[in-house]
Structure formats: structure tokens, C-alpha cells
Design a protein around this motif. Structure first.
Motif, PDB file in Angstrom:
ATOM      1  N   MET A 191       0.834  -1.208   0.000  1.00 41.37           N
ATOM      2  CA  MET A 191       0.000   0.000   0.000  1.00 41.37           C
ATOM      3  C   MET A 191       0.859   1.244   0.000  1.00 41.37           C
ATOM      4  SD  MET A 191      -2.964  -0.944   2.705  1.00 41.37           S
ATOM      5  CE  MET A 191      -4.018  -2.362   2.380  1.00 41.37           C
ATOM      6  N   ILE A 192       1.928   1.244   0.823  1.00 42.99           N
ATOM      7  CA  ILE A 192       2.717   2.481   0.854  1.00 42.99           C
ATOM      8  C   ILE A 192       3.629   2.591  -0.360  1.00 42.99           C
ATOM      9  CG2 ILE A 192       2.562   2.603   3.363  1.00 42.99           C
ATOM     10  CD1 ILE A 192       5.580   2.148   3.447  1.00 42.99           C
ATOM     11  N   ILE A 193       4.023   1.459  -0.936  1.00 36.72           N
ATOM     12  CA  ILE A 193       4.854   1.551  -2.142  1.00 36.72           C
ATOM     13  C   ILE A 193       4.020   2.120  -3.296  1.00 36.72           C
ATOM     14  CG2 ILE A 193       6.066   0.213  -3.910  1.00 36.72           C
ATOM     15  CD1 ILE A 193       7.011  -1.645  -1.691  1.00 36.72           C
ATOM     16  N   ILE A 194       2.811   1.586  -3.444  1.00 37.97           N
ATOM     17  CA  ILE A 194       1.974   2.062  -4.535  1.00 37.97           C
ATOM     18  C   ILE A 194       1.402   3.440  -4.219  1.00 37.97           C
ATOM     19  CG2 ILE A 194      -0.220   1.637  -5.731  1.00 37.97           C
ATOM     20  CD1 ILE A 194       0.508  -1.252  -5.887  1.00 37.97           C
ATOM     21  N   GLY A 195       1.012   3.649  -2.982  1.00 42.91           N
ATOM     22  CA  GLY A 195       0.414   4.938  -2.613  1.00 42.91           C
ATOM     23  C   GLY A 195       1.432   6.051  -2.583  1.00 42.91           C
ATOM     24  N   GLY A 196       2.578   5.787  -2.023  1.00 46.62           N
ATOM     25  CA  GLY A 196       3.595   6.825  -1.943  1.00 46.62           C
ATOM     26  C   GLY A 196       4.340   6.749  -0.621  1.00 46.62           C
ATOM     27  N   VAL A 197       5.631   6.438  -0.720  1.00 47.62           N
ATOM     28  CA  VAL A 197       6.446   6.368   0.493  1.00 47.62           C
ATOM     29  C   VAL A 197       6.739   7.801   0.949  1.00 47.62           C
ATOM     30  CG1 VAL A 197       8.657   5.626   1.408  1.00 47.62           C
ATOM     31  CG2 VAL A 197       7.453   4.189  -0.222  1.00 47.62           C
ATOM     32  N   GLY A 202      -2.982   4.379  -1.439  1.00 46.89           N
ATOM     33  CA  GLY A 202      -2.489   3.001  -1.566  1.00 46.89           C
ATOM     34  C   GLY A 202      -3.478   1.999  -1.011  1.00 46.89           C
ATOM     35  N   ALA A 203      -4.049   2.325   0.166  1.00 45.23           N
ATOM     36  CA  ALA A 203      -5.010   1.412   0.775  1.00 45.23           C
ATOM     37  C   ALA A 203      -6.229   1.253  -0.140  1.00 45.23           C
ATOM     38  CB  ALA A 203      -5.431   1.927   2.143  1.00 45.23           C
ATOM     39  N   ALA A 204      -6.702   2.365  -0.683  1.00 47.50           N
ATOM     40  CA  ALA A 204      -7.866   2.300  -1.573  1.00 47.50           C
ATOM     41  C   ALA A 204      -7.539   1.434  -2.780  1.00 47.50           C
ATOM     42  CB  ALA A 204      -8.252   3.710  -2.011  1.00 47.50           C
ATOM     43  N   PHE A 205      -6.360   1.663  -3.342  1.00 51.41           N
ATOM     44  CA  PHE A 205      -5.984   0.953  -4.554  1.00 51.41           C
ATOM     45  C   PHE A 205      -5.904  -0.551  -4.315  1.00 51.41           C
ATOM     46  CE2 PHE A 205      -3.188  -0.430  -7.934  1.00 51.41           C
ATOM     47  CZ  PHE A 205      -3.630   0.320  -8.991  1.00 51.41           C
ATOM     48  N   ILE A 206      -5.176  -0.922  -3.260  1.00 54.56           N
ATOM     49  CA  ILE A 206      -4.963  -2.350  -2.982  1.00 54.56           C
ATOM     50  C   ILE A 206      -6.282  -3.053  -2.636  1.00 54.56           C
ATOM     51  CG2 ILE A 206      -3.869  -3.977  -1.383  1.00 54.56           C
ATOM     52  CD1 ILE A 206      -1.650  -2.953  -2.872  1.00 54.56           C
ATOM     53  N   LEU A 207      -7.173  -2.350  -1.938  1.00 54.23           N
ATOM     54  CA  LEU A 207      -8.423  -3.000  -1.553  1.00 54.23           C
ATOM     55  C   LEU A 207      -9.447  -3.027  -2.687  1.00 54.23           C
ATOM     56  CD1 LEU A 207      -8.919  -1.725   2.090  1.00 54.23           C
ATOM     57  CD2 LEU A 207      -8.208  -3.980   1.350  1.00 54.23           C
ATOM     58  N   LEU A 208      -9.415  -1.978  -3.506  1.00 59.12           N
ATOM     59  CA  LEU A 208     -10.437  -1.900  -4.556  1.00 59.12           C
ATOM     60  C   LEU A 208     -10.069  -2.722  -5.789  1.00 59.12           C
ATOM     61  CD1 LEU A 208     -11.598   1.812  -4.402  1.00 59.12           C
ATOM     62  CD2 LEU A 208     -12.740  -0.228  -3.533  1.00 59.12           C
ATOM     63  N   LEU A 209      -8.783  -2.884  -6.029  1.00 64.48           N
ATOM     64  CA  LEU A 209      -8.366  -3.590  -7.236  1.00 64.48           C
ATOM     65  C   LEU A 209      -8.952  -5.010  -7.331  1.00 64.48           C
ATOM     66  CD1 LEU A 209      -6.566  -3.237  -9.773  1.00 64.48           C
ATOM     67  CD2 LEU A 209      -4.804  -4.477  -8.532  1.00 64.48           C
ATOM     68  N   GLU A 217     -11.354 -19.465  -9.919  1.00 65.31           N
ATOM     69  CA  GLU A 217     -10.043 -19.304  -9.279  1.00 65.31           C
ATOM     70  C   GLU A 217      -9.063 -18.539 -10.166  1.00 65.31           C
ATOM     71  OE1 GLU A 217     -11.437 -22.228  -9.868  1.00 65.31           O
ATOM     72  OE2 GLU A 217     -10.058 -23.685 -10.760  1.00 65.31           O
ATOM     73  N   THR A 218      -9.356 -18.449 -11.445  1.00 64.60           N
ATOM     74  CA  THR A 218      -8.486 -17.666 -12.333  1.00 64.60           C
ATOM     75  C   THR A 218      -8.399 -16.218 -11.864  1.00 64.60           C
ATOM     76  OG1 THR A 218      -9.447 -19.036 -14.040  1.00 64.60           O
ATOM     77  CG2 THR A 218      -7.967 -17.302 -14.768  1.00 64.60           C
ATOM     78  N   VAL A 219      -9.521 -15.724 -11.322  1.00 67.53           N
ATOM     79  CA  VAL A 219      -9.521 -14.337 -10.865  1.00 67.53           C
ATOM     80  C   VAL A 219      -8.421 -14.115  -9.841  1.00 67.53           C
ATOM     81  CG1 VAL A 219     -10.852 -12.552  -9.695  1.00 67.53           C
ATOM     82  CG2 VAL A 219     -11.972 -14.077 -11.316  1.00 67.53           C
ATOM     83  N   SER A 220      -8.332 -15.029  -8.864  1.00 70.68           N
ATOM     84  CA  SER A 220      -7.320 -14.805  -7.820  1.00 70.68           C
ATOM     85  C   SER A 220      -5.915 -14.975  -8.373  1.00 70.68           C
ATOM     86  CB  SER A 220      -7.556 -15.745  -6.637  1.00 70.68           C
ATOM     87  OG  SER A 220      -7.498 -17.080  -7.080  1.00 70.68           O
ATOM     88  N   HIS A 221      -5.763 -15.860  -9.355  1.00 68.62           N
ATOM     89  CA  HIS A 221      -4.436 -15.974  -9.988  1.00 68.62           C
ATOM     90  C   HIS A 221      -4.059 -14.690 -10.698  1.00 68.62           C
ATOM     91  CE1 HIS A 221      -5.064 -20.602 -10.154  1.00 68.62           C
ATOM     92  NE2 HIS A 221      -4.716 -20.168  -8.959  1.00 68.62           N
ATOM     93  N   ILE A 222      -5.015 -14.162 -11.434  1.00 68.94           N
ATOM     94  CA  ILE A 222      -4.720 -12.931 -12.176  1.00 68.94           C
ATOM     95  C   ILE A 222      -4.451 -11.773 -11.213  1.00 68.94           C
ATOM     96  CG2 ILE A 222      -5.736 -11.210 -13.747  1.00 68.94           C
ATOM     97  CD1 ILE A 222      -6.915 -13.487 -15.307  1.00 68.94           C
ATOM     98  N   GLN A 223      -5.183 -11.778 -10.087  1.00 70.66           N
ATOM     99  CA  GLN A 223      -4.919 -10.757  -9.063  1.00 70.66           C
ATOM    100  C   GLN A 223      -3.453 -10.743  -8.657  1.00 70.66           C
ATOM    101  OE1 GLN A 223      -7.168 -11.016  -5.465  1.00 70.66           O
ATOM    102  NE2 GLN A 223      -9.080 -10.704  -6.581  1.00 70.66           N
ATOM    103  N   ILE A 224      -2.923 -11.925  -8.386  1.00 76.09           N
ATOM    104  CA  ILE A 224      -1.525 -12.002  -7.951  1.00 76.09           C
ATOM    105  C   ILE A 224      -0.604 -11.461  -9.033  1.00 76.09           C
ATOM    106  CG2 ILE A 224       0.318 -13.586  -7.276  1.00 76.09           C
ATOM    107  CD1 ILE A 224      -1.893 -15.362  -6.078  1.00 76.09           C
ATOM    108  N   LEU A 225      -0.904 -11.862 -10.284  1.00 73.26           N
ATOM    109  CA  LEU A 225      -0.091 -11.374 -11.401  1.00 73.26           C
ATOM    110  C   LEU A 225      -0.140  -9.857 -11.492  1.00 73.26           C
ATOM    111  CD1 LEU A 225      -0.943 -13.848 -14.306  1.00 73.26           C
ATOM    112  CD2 LEU A 225       1.231 -13.572 -13.118  1.00 73.26           C
ATOM    113  N   VAL A 226      -1.348  -9.321 -11.392  1.00 66.96           N
ATOM    114  CA  VAL A 226      -1.498  -7.873 -11.557  1.00 66.96           C
ATOM    115  C   VAL A 226      -0.781  -7.132 -10.442  1.00 66.96           C
ATOM    116  CG1 VAL A 226      -3.172  -5.991 -11.550  1.00 66.96           C
ATOM    117  CG2 VAL A 226      -3.635  -8.055 -12.856  1.00 66.96           C
ATOM    118  N   PHE A 227      -0.920  -7.635  -9.203  1.00 70.62           N
ATOM    119  CA  PHE A 227      -0.218  -7.000  -8.082  1.00 70.62           C
ATOM    120  C   PHE A 227       1.282  -6.991  -8.302  1.00 70.62           C
ATOM    121  CE2 PHE A 227      -3.842  -7.527  -5.004  1.00 70.62           C
ATOM    122  CZ  PHE A 227      -3.965  -6.179  -4.794  1.00 70.62           C
ATOM    123  N   GLY A 228       1.811  -8.139  -8.654  1.00 70.01           N
ATOM    124  CA  GLY A 228       3.248  -8.246  -8.880  1.00 70.01           C
ATOM    125  C   GLY A 228       3.717  -7.265  -9.936  1.00 70.01           C
TER     126      GLY A 228
END
Lengths: 358, 260
Positions: A271-277, A286-293, A315-326
């Protein structure tokens, strides 16, 4: 030409040093607060409160805590979820064992307990930095979760450490509905966010940033490194602790030690990396982004698949989630290490000049 | 120059500093008088920066005695030197690069601020009053060094010469009685050097600050300093007013080589 300080002349240092020096910012924050306190409770549905808004505020608070430590004081930590666990269990135990303690007082005590634990695990920061410190805080993560499972006293002898939180009673009134809980969480988060903003714009924050940017120069100027670093750990853990207490009392209602896993610590770090350190607002973005994505992907992906007539397993959704986050985290680390908050700042700088290019 | 040079404020007696087997400083003694500009010169690796680090407590000499204001100094940490009103700048700029010019200079006053973090968080008690009082002093320093136009700029966006000036501002904000400058003019062009010389002389003149200065530009050193100490390979080879030092055989040898 809408957003700029032109024409807003500052004639005193007090005017120049107020919390939001630009009039448009002050208005913006005011409007946001009015919407959050009055507009949202009228409009949002129960689902929105209990599944999106309350966790968003709680995680924003935890991210804010981590941002104070990592973004402002420059001490990397991977133990945020553990400090939240300390807060959650401390609040539960204060409610359970201290006769007639008001819930808000037990939240504060929970924060203070977490702050104490934070100082303890912050001690290695006096000798080690960066990556190695992150590993030391990892010890906090595993040790605290182990402790909460190992000692049944902490969870009032419940099996596998699960606790069910007590009733939320404030001034004799029990908070039952999600709206009421939302307003409680919102008030606490707004108060603590303003306090954080005040800290980082005053001598406390400057000492933290000085230690972050160049510790030798900081000590030559007269900043004592040990108290400064430990204060950052204490304040950060206090915020995480309060977030943890709210997480247990206002969001889930019953929690177990394993819920505060390393995954959650990483989530807060993302959250802080994406939101802004090093940005208060970045913690919220960051919190909004990580939770809403994930919610967005949940809706968008099956729809997209349907559009192209592809077979789609859930279950593909959760796999794609991990990919997108990474992918997103790599993207932000490379392209914009200061995150969404920096993008917002660039947009503001552009707005100041608009419609002229420079 | 008609300024009044006072008594000895800092007296270094037989200082030796070793890093393992490497002798950085060997048996060095010299003193600094109040209100004077004292230069330390010497070829590369002579131990000049180590000397400054000894003075402000970053390094601890194995042997020797440091008398500051008449009392012997025990083992000390850098932040204690700051509390004794010794400020310094660094050879490689050591600004806090994530902060604005104003915040950097405000940080220089941190030893003078008393409010604690709870007062800061809730913005009550001493917090607000102190921020305003110290802002006023900081603005005077900003005026003095002529950097008004950049006060809200993050320091990492500034050119080198200005960064050096901001670092001096941060040191001056502490209102030091003794100021240690480690190569304040390194890497500057002639104009920037002239500005910097003017600021150093003005600081010395207007605030009576004692200045200890390391510099490689001999023209500058000979022009602005009252006394010069010369180091070579960690040993003192010369000490005195600029004219004396200029004609000292050992000094000429160290700078120009033996067979000139």
C-alpha cells in the motif's frame, strides 16, 4: 488556473506554516470531510460500509503507521500486521480484564501496548539498517503470532487463539449498525491522520527525515539517533495497534492470530509503495488501490471473458490478481518510486501552470 | 582588519588518531582563538578532515587532550558537540535531500526546540509558538545568505553551488560559536567562490563566529584566514599567520616536492 496560490499573499509566518497553506487544498479537505461524515452515511449501502469503507479506513491507518516508520524515518519494517495483532489482542484483554474501562480508553491502551512492543523490536535499528533491519522486524512478525497462539491467557483460553470482541459501547450507546461503526472508525482515522500530518511538518518529522536522508549529518546537527528512531517505531506501532484494535472490534468482530500473517504485512507495505512512500495521503491512496483492485478485477474479468466468449474459472480471478499486483509493484518501483501521491503532486504542479505549458 | 581576536577557545594538545595500523594524525597540537578564522591546509590525505571530525566528536583520538572553553572534553558524541554550539558543513554535501531548503535550515535549529512529539501531533503548547519563533530566525539566515527565492524548493533540485550555500545556512541556523567548514569552496566557479568568501567573512564579522576552515584554494586561504595550520601525512609542519606559512621551508617542500 483554478489551482494555484497566486493572489494568496502570506503576510505572516503563521499563515505560511498552516497545515494546508493553499486555499484550494483547505477547501478540498473540507469538502472531503463533509462528504465522508455526512454524504457517505446517507448514500452508501450496508455492503459498502462493512466490506469496503471500514476495511479501507483501517488499512489506511495501518499504512499510515508504516509510512511514518518507513517513509519518514527510513526504517524498513515487515512487522506491521504483528503490531496490529498486538493492538487487537491488547484491546480485547483490556476490555476483558479491566472492570468498566471505556472502549476508547482500551483502544488507546492497545495502541500504547503496541508502541511498547514496537520499541522492543525497534532496538535492532540502532545497529543495523535497511535490508537487515527488515529481517529483524520479520522476527517480530513470527514471534508475536506464535506468542498469541502459544499463551492461551492472551486469548482467554479460547481454542487456537480465536477471540470474539466485546460490544462497542460508547457513552452508554451500543454501536451495532455498520454506519455507526464507520463513523467511529472515520473519526479516529481522521484524528490520527491530522496528528500525523502535524508531526511530520514539525520538528519531530524533520528529525525523522534527517535520520532517513543522512544520519551522520543528523547527529552532527544535534539529533540523537537512538531516541529519534525509537520514537518512530513507537508512533508507527501505536498507529498499527489502533488499526488492529479497530480491525478486530469494528470490522471482523472475531479474529485469530494467523489472520495477522506475513501476507498482511506485505499488503500494507505494498500500500505504501503504490500509494507513496513518505506521504500521508499516499497511505490512503495506496489502501484504496490495494483494496479496490481485487473487487474491480472480480467484476471486470468475468465480464471481459464473457465478451470474448472464453471459458472462465473463478479461481483464475485470484491468480490474475496475484499477477497484476506483482506487475504493478514492479512498475511503481521502477517508474514512480514515490507512488500515486507523487503522480497527484505532478498533476497539481501541472494544474498550477495550466493552461500554459511552463 | 580591526576585529578583536579573543582568548583561546579550543586547544588541541598532542592529538593522535589511528585506524588500526593507519596513523591518521600524529601528535598534533594547535589552538583556535575566539573570533578568528583558522585555516587547516595540507595536501590530499594529510588528515585535515580527520582533524575536523576529532573536533566535533565524530572520531575519538586515542591520545591527546581537547580543551574546549577551558574544560577538558571527555568522550563525546557528535550531537553533544552540536549542543556545545559547534556546527559544521561537509566536504561532500550532506543535506537532507528529501526535504525543502526551509526544512533543512529549520532542522539546524533542532537543539533549540523544546516541544515534544505529543505537542507537535496535537499542535498545542510550545509546538506552534516554537515553529514561528524559529522560522523567524531561519528567515534571517535565509536573508543573510540571499537564498530567499529557493526556500520552498527541494534541495536535490538545486545546483551544486546553492546546495553548498544551503548547507552553510543550516549550520548558521544553529547560531554556532564555532563553525567548522570542510572545503566550502570545492568545485565552485570564481563567482561562487567570491560569494562564499564574502559570506564567511560576514559571518565572522557580524556574529563573531569562530571559524575553522579547510580549503585547497591557497589564494582564498591566505586572503581570509587569520592563522593557518599546515598538515602533511598526519603531522603538523607549519603554523602561523599566512605570510609566515607561505615562506616556511617545510610547507613549500610538502606542496611543491623536495627538488624544486
Amino acid at each position: 488556473m483554478l489551482y494555484r496560490e497566486a493572489g494568496q499573499f502570506k503576510t505572516t509566518y503563521a499563515a505560511d506554516q498552516q497545515i494546508f497553506p493553499i486555499r484550494q487544498d483547505r477547501l478540498g479537505i473540507l469538502v472531503l470531510l463533509v462528504i465522508a461524515f455526512l454524504g457517505v452515511p446517507l448514500l452508501a449501502s450496508e455492503y459498502w460500509f462493512s466490506a469496503i469503507l471500514i476495511p479501507f479506513l483501517i488499512f489506511a491507518l495501518a499504512a499510515l503507521g508504516l509510512n511514518i516508520l518507513t517513509g519518514y524515518a527510513g526504517q524498513l519494517s515487515l512487522g506491521s500486521a504483528a503490531f496490529m495483532a498486538v493492538g487487537a489482542y491488547a484491546a480485547y484483554n483490556f476490555q476483558l480484564r479491566v472492570e468498566g474501562i471505556p472502549i476508547l480508553v482500551s483502544f488507546i491502551c492497545a495502541g500504547l501496548t503496541a508502541a511498547g512492543v514496537g520499541i522492543l523490536f525497534g532496538l535492532p535499528s540502532l545497529r543495523i539498517k535497511g535490508f537487515y533491519l527488515a529481517v529483524a522486524t520479520l522476527a517480530a512478525q513470527f514471534f508475536i503470532v506464535w506468542c498469541l497462539t502459544k499463551f492461551p491467557w492472551l486469548s482467554n483460553n479460547s481454542s487456537s487463539g480465536v477471540i470474539s470482541t466485546q460490544k462497542l459501547i460508547i457513552f452508554g450507546h451500543e454501536l451495532k449498525t455498520p454506519v455507526e461503526k464507520y463513523l467511529l472508525v472515520l473519526s479516529i482515522v481522521v484524528f490520527l491522520a491530522l496528528a500525523a500530518k502535524n508531526m511530520v511538518r514539525s520538528a519531530t518529522g524533520r528529525a525523522w527525515m534527517a535520520v532517513r536522508d543522512m544520519d551522520v549529518a543528523a547527529s552532527v546537527i544535534g539529533i540523537r539517533l537512538m531516541p529519534t528512531k525509537l520514537l518512530a517505531f513507537a508512533v508507527s506501532s501505536f498507529y498499527c495497534g489502533v488499526a488492529g484494535a479497530l480491525y478486530a472490534f469494528c470490522y471482523l468482530g472475531s479474529v485469530e492470530p494467523d489472520g495477522f500473517s506475513l501476507d498482511m504485512s506485505f499488503k500494507i507495505l505494498f500500500m505504501i509503495i503504490i500509494g507513496g512512500v513518505g506521504s500521508i495521503m499516499g497511505s490512503f491512496l495506496g489502501a484504496a488501490f490495494i483494496l479496490l483492485l481485487p473487487i474491480f478485477l472480480d467484476i471486470a474479468l468475468p465480464f471481459l471473458a464473457g465478451l470474448f466468449g472464453l471459458p472462465f474459472a473463478s479461481e483464475t480471478v485470484s491468480h490474475i490478481q496475484i499477477l497484476v499486483f506483482g506487475a504493478l509493484i514492479m512498475f511503481f518501483l521502477i517508474v514512480e518510486p514515490h507512488g500515486l501521491a507523487r503522480l497527484w503532486q505532478i498533476a497539481k504542479e501541472k494544474l498550477r501552470l495550466w493552461p500554459f505549458p511552463h | 582588519m580591526s576585529k578583536k581576536i579573543g582568548d583561546v577557545i579550543l586547544d588541541l594538545q598532542n592529538i593522535s588518531l589511528r585506524f588500526g595500523g593507519v596513523k591518521a594524525l600524529t601528535d598534533i597540537s594547535f589552538n583556535v582563538r575566539e573570533h578568528e578564522i583558522r585555516a587547516i591546509i595540507g595536501p590530499n590525505g594529510a588528515g585535515k578532515s580527520s582533524m575536523l571530525n576529532v573536533i566535533n566528536g565524530v572520531y575519538h583520538p586515542q591520545e591527546g587532550k581537547i580543551m574546549f572553553r577551558g574544560t577538558e572534553r571527555k568522550k563525546m558524541e557528535p550531537h553533544m558537540a552540536a549542543r556545545q554550539n559547534i556546527a559544521r558543513t561537509f566536504q561532500n554535501i550532506a543535506l537532507f535531500k528529501g526535504m525543502t531548503v526551509l526544512d533543512n535550515i529549520m532542522t539546524g535549529r533542532i537543539t533549540k526546540m523544546k516541544a515534544n512529539f505529543i505537542e507537535h501531533a496535537l499542535w498545542f503548547g510550545r509546538a506552534k509558538k516554537e515553529e514561528l519563533e524559529h522560522r523567524k530566525v531561519v528567515e534571517e539566515v535565509i536573508d543573510f545568505l540571499e537564498i530567499q527565492h529557493i526556500r520552498k524548493t527541494p534541495v536535490n533540485r538545486l545546483p551544486y553551488g546553492l546546495q553548498k550555500r544551503v548547507e552553510l545556512a543550516r549550520a548558521l541556523a544553529a547560531e554556532p560559536t564555532m563553525l567548522l567548514l570542510d572545503e566550502p569552496m570545492a568545485g565552485m566557479n570564481v563567482e561562487e567562490k567570491q560569494d562564499m568568501c564574502r559570506f564567511i567573512l560576514d559571518v565572522n564579522d557580524q556574529f563573531g563566529t569562530t571559524i575553522v576552515l579547510i580549503e585547497h584554494d591557497m589564494g582564498v586561504v591566505m586572503d581570509i584566514s587569520d592563522r593557518v595550520v599546515v598538515l602533511d601525512y598526519g603531522k603538523k609542519i607549519g603554523d602561523g599567520v599566512p605570510d609566515e606559512v607561505k615562506n616556511n621551508e617545510d610547507v613549500i617542500k610538502a606542496y611543491l616536492g623536495a627538488g624544486h
